[in-house]
Write a protein that holds these residues in place. Sequence first.
Motif, mmCIF file in Angstrom:
data_model
loop_
_atom_site.group_PDB
_atom_site.id
_atom_site.type_symbol
_atom_site.label_atom_id
_atom_site.label_comp_id
_atom_site.label_asym_id
_atom_site.label_seq_id
_atom_site.Cartn_x
_atom_site.Cartn_y
_atom_site.Cartn_z
ATOM 1 N N ASP A 37 26.314 63.377 86.865
ATOM 2 C CA ASP A 37 25.019 62.321 87.473
ATOM 3 C C ASP A 37 24.413 61.018 86.363
ATOM 4 N N ASP A 38 24.297 62.612 85.459
ATOM 5 C CA ASP A 38 23.367 62.092 84.189
ATOM 6 C C ASP A 38 23.936 61.024 83.438
ATOM 7 N N ALA A 39 25.583 60.755 83.300
ATOM 8 C CA ALA A 39 26.749 59.821 82.733
ATOM 9 C C ALA A 39 26.220 58.438 83.393
ATOM 10 N N GLN A 48 24.100 57.645 85.464
ATOM 11 C CA GLN A 48 22.814 56.532 85.519
ATOM 12 C C GLN A 48 22.342 56.042 83.924
ATOM 13 N N ILE A 49 23.282 56.737 83.030
ATOM 14 C CA ILE A 49 23.014 56.044 81.887
ATOM 15 C C ILE A 49 24.015 55.452 81.718
ATOM 16 N N LEU A 50 25.303 54.834 82.252
ATOM 17 C CA LEU A 50 26.302 53.919 81.912
ATOM 18 C C LEU A 50 25.432 52.626 82.831
ATOM 19 N N SER A 51 25.360 52.930 83.533
ATOM 20 C CA SER A 51 24.065 51.686 84.607
ATOM 21 C C SER A 51 23.251 51.152 84.287
ATOM 22 N N GLU A 52 22.448 51.494 83.264
ATOM 23 C CA GLU A 52 21.507 51.070 82.511
ATOM 24 C C GLU A 52 22.322 50.239 81.170
ATOM 25 N N LEU A 53 22.569 50.668 80.595
ATOM 26 C CA LEU A 53 23.443 50.625 79.309
ATOM 27 C C LEU A 53 24.508 48.981 79.735
ATOM 28 N N VAL A 54 25.501 49.162 80.715
ATOM 29 C CA VAL A 54 26.628 48.198 81.381
ATOM 30 C C VAL A 54 25.800 46.943 81.617
ATOM 31 N N THR A 55 24.538 47.274 82.563
ATOM 32 C CA THR A 55 23.286 46.494 83.124
ATOM 33 C C THR A 55 22.649 45.646 82.004
ATOM 34 N N ASN A 56 22.610 46.494 80.824
ATOM 35 C CA ASN A 56 21.904 45.772 79.684
ATOM 36 C C ASN A 56 23.106 44.864 78.857
ATOM 37 N N ALA A 57 24.141 45.991 78.921
ATOM 38 C CA ALA A 57 25.106 44.254 78.036
ATOM 39 C C ALA A 57 24.572 43.569 78.598
ATOM 40 N N ALA A 78 15.296 60.016 78.657
ATOM 41 C CA ALA A 78 15.321 60.993 78.958
ATOM 42 C C ALA A 78 16.595 61.679 79.665
ATOM 43 N N LEU A 79 17.127 60.853 79.501
ATOM 44 C CA LEU A 79 19.049 61.813 80.076
ATOM 45 C C LEU A 79 19.338 62.256 79.417
ATOM 46 N N THR A 80 19.800 61.739 77.278
ATOM 47 C CA THR A 80 20.240 61.817 76.872
ATOM 48 C C THR A 80 19.961 62.630 75.538
ATOM 49 N N ASP A 81 20.730 63.255 74.475
ATOM 50 C CA ASP A 81 20.067 64.231 74.010
ATOM 51 C C ASP A 81 19.648 63.684 72.469
ATOM 52 N N ALA A 82 20.169 62.080 72.169
ATOM 53 C CA ALA A 82 20.000 60.978 71.279
ATOM 54 C C ALA A 82 20.215 59.432 71.573
ATOM 55 N N TRP A 83 20.062 58.424 71.190
ATOM 56 C CA TRP A 83 20.473 57.519 71.107
ATOM 57 C C TRP A 83 20.377 56.695 70.243
ATOM 58 N N GLY A 84 20.837 55.253 69.745
ATOM 59 C CA GLY A 84 20.556 54.017 69.207
ATOM 60 C C GLY A 84 21.826 53.336 69.405
#
Length: 155
Positions: free
Chosen positions: A66-68, A70-79, A132-138
């Motif tokens: 579920d978290d992955a 949501q995260i991919l949805s956001e990051l792929v949309t941004n890309a 909110a959903l990750t331990d770290a990102w950058g």
Amino acid sequence: MSPRTAVTMPATDPVALPPPTAFAVTYARTTRPGAPLSEEDARRPGEARRQIAAWLPGRGLAPLVDDARQILSELVTNAFAHGSGPVAVRGLVLDSGALELRVYSDGLVGELCPRRAREDAQNGRGLWLVTALTDAWGVAADGRYVWCRLGGDAP
């Protein structure tokens, strides 16, 4: 570094994704940079969600689906919205059991950080969700990809 902190990864970070990567998909862009997304490009985040959801259970990472997604949805949309060229998604299960995801796109420039969206805005909250959903990102030092880690032992 505390959890949920955005950091910059060195361009030659030690967690390189060796070929063949267990999860790797590249989407061709059909929209000119800066133009509204084509129907095909607008469907890409959904494709990424379905692909990661199918891949994770076979790696023993079903609890992260579920978290992955949501995260991919956001990051792929941004890309697609802010980058240029093809968009590539890579996934790797680290020795710690954590999942590292990377989303590559040419043309990602400037500092990437969560912004304060107006209450009535329909966008602008994606990086807050990633935080909110990750331990770290950058962002990689060379700006070629956004990465995140979730699950597994703390780094």
